[in-house]
Scaffold this motif. Structure first.
Motif, PDB file in Angstrom:
ATOM      1  N   ARG A 233      12.786  57.820  67.905  1.00 32.58           N
ATOM      2  CA  ARG A 233      12.045  57.208  69.002  1.00 32.58           C
ATOM      3  C   ARG A 233      11.976  55.705  68.776  1.00 32.58           C
ATOM      4  O   ARG A 233      12.120  55.217  67.665  1.00 32.58           O
ATOM      5  CB  ARG A 233      10.619  57.793  69.099  1.00 32.58           C
ATOM      6  N   LYS A 234      11.722  54.958  69.858  1.00 36.15           N
ATOM      7  CA  LYS A 234      11.635  53.504  69.750  1.00 36.15           C
ATOM      8  C   LYS A 234      10.491  53.125  68.832  1.00 36.15           C
ATOM      9  O   LYS A 234       9.366  53.609  68.968  1.00 36.15           O
ATOM     10  CB  LYS A 234      11.392  52.882  71.134  1.00 36.15           C
ATOM     11  N   ARG A 235      10.783  52.259  67.890  1.00 34.86           N
ATOM     12  CA  ARG A 235       9.761  51.823  66.942  1.00 34.86           C
ATOM     13  C   ARG A 235       9.045  50.593  67.471  1.00 34.86           C
ATOM     14  O   ARG A 235       9.663  49.645  67.924  1.00 34.86           O
ATOM     15  CB  ARG A 235      10.417  51.498  65.601  1.00 34.86           C
ATOM     16  N   MET A 236       7.721  50.621  67.426  1.00 35.81           N
ATOM     17  CA  MET A 236       6.922  49.475  67.840  1.00 35.81           C
ATOM     18  C   MET A 236       6.298  48.858  66.594  1.00 35.81           C
ATOM     19  O   MET A 236       5.778  49.563  65.731  1.00 35.81           O
ATOM     20  CB  MET A 236       5.833  49.883  68.837  1.00 35.81           C
ATOM     21  N   HIS A 237       6.330  47.531  66.511  1.00 36.29           N
ATOM     22  CA  HIS A 237       5.887  46.824  65.319  1.00 36.29           C
ATOM     23  C   HIS A 237       4.562  46.100  65.567  1.00 36.29           C
ATOM     24  O   HIS A 237       4.286  45.665  66.690  1.00 36.29           O
ATOM     25  CB  HIS A 237       6.950  45.813  64.890  1.00 36.29           C
ATOM     26  N   PRO A 238       3.755  45.941  64.537  1.00 38.41           N
ATOM     27  CA  PRO A 238       2.507  45.180  64.690  1.00 38.41           C
ATOM     28  C   PRO A 238       2.803  43.710  64.957  1.00 38.41           C
ATOM     29  O   PRO A 238       3.839  43.185  64.546  1.00 38.41           O
ATOM     30  CB  PRO A 238       1.807  45.381  63.341  1.00 38.41           C
TER      31      PRO A 238
END
Length: 221
Positions: free
Chosen positions: A128-133
């Protein structure tokens, strides 16, 4: 009916009538007989951003087994999805991206495969698409970075946020906060180090006079 080949900032491949500035690919992920996607969403770690016209060559979209043609609204969207400039049809842009990547990381210009491996780890988590802080204020992010707020994606440029929609970018607004960063951190580094993505020309008609406040406090540009 449009084919399922438009890429969103979240990296999803959807069927939309939206026309974009760039094409690209992730390897062969379609069935040419039906012109539909397979269950996989990539077959290669080399996720590319290509020009739609190159030396007069023509392709039947999803008509062969060379690669699956994908389309992006502009380069900022493509970079957010995890793609990078192609060294074949966009050599100058690809070399500029590599040089900015190296500057941001304080290392020698890497091979394309090295960048692809880093980007793949940064763009995907459990398929899945990774979201970063987001480390710091949104205003510190470079032009072209894309952030997520809920289920919506916003491209940042000139201190303003442009929401991606199926029709294109919405009117600019001030965005005080976001849930995470969609553009891979290494790509954000390249943007911060000087890489200039190609934005959709419709943005040139947008500016501070068209700001939609949406009840959000303004942030410093």
């Amino acid at each position: 009916m449009p084919l399922q080949n438009r890429v969103t900032p979240f990296g999803e491949i959807v069927a939309l009538p939206q026309r974009g500035l760039f094409t690209g690919n992730r390897g062969i992920i379609h069935d040419p007989a039906t012109k539909t996607l397979l269950t996989k969403r990539w077959s290669s770690k080399a996720w590319l951003i290509c020009v739609c016209e190159y030396k007069g060559r023509r392709r039947a979209v999803m008509g062969g087994r060379g690669w699956t043609e994908l389309f992006f609204l502009d380069e900022a969207v493509a970079l957010a999805a995890g793609h990078r400039p192609c060294f074949f049809c966009r050599r100058e842009a690809a070399e500029g991206f590599r040089a900015s990547w190296a500057t941001a990381r304080g290392e020698a210009p890497p091979l394309a495969g090295v960048m692809d491996a880093v980007l793949h780890a940064e763009r995907v988590a459990s398929r899945r698409k990774r979201m970063h802080p987001i480390a710091g204020p949104l205003a510190a992010l470079p032009d072209g970075a894309v952030v997520a707020r809920g289920a919506e994606a916003f491209m940042l440029r000139g201190g303003l946020a442009y929401r991606w929609t199926e029709e294109g970018y919405a009117a600019p607004q001030r965005l005080a906060s976001a849930d995470g960063l969609l553009t891979p951190p290494s790509t954000v580094g390249a943007l911060s180090a000087g890489y200039k993505p190609v934005f959709h020309p419709a943005l040139e008609n947008c500016g501070p006079a068209a700001i939609v406040d949406c009840g959000l406090p303004e942030v410093e540009a």
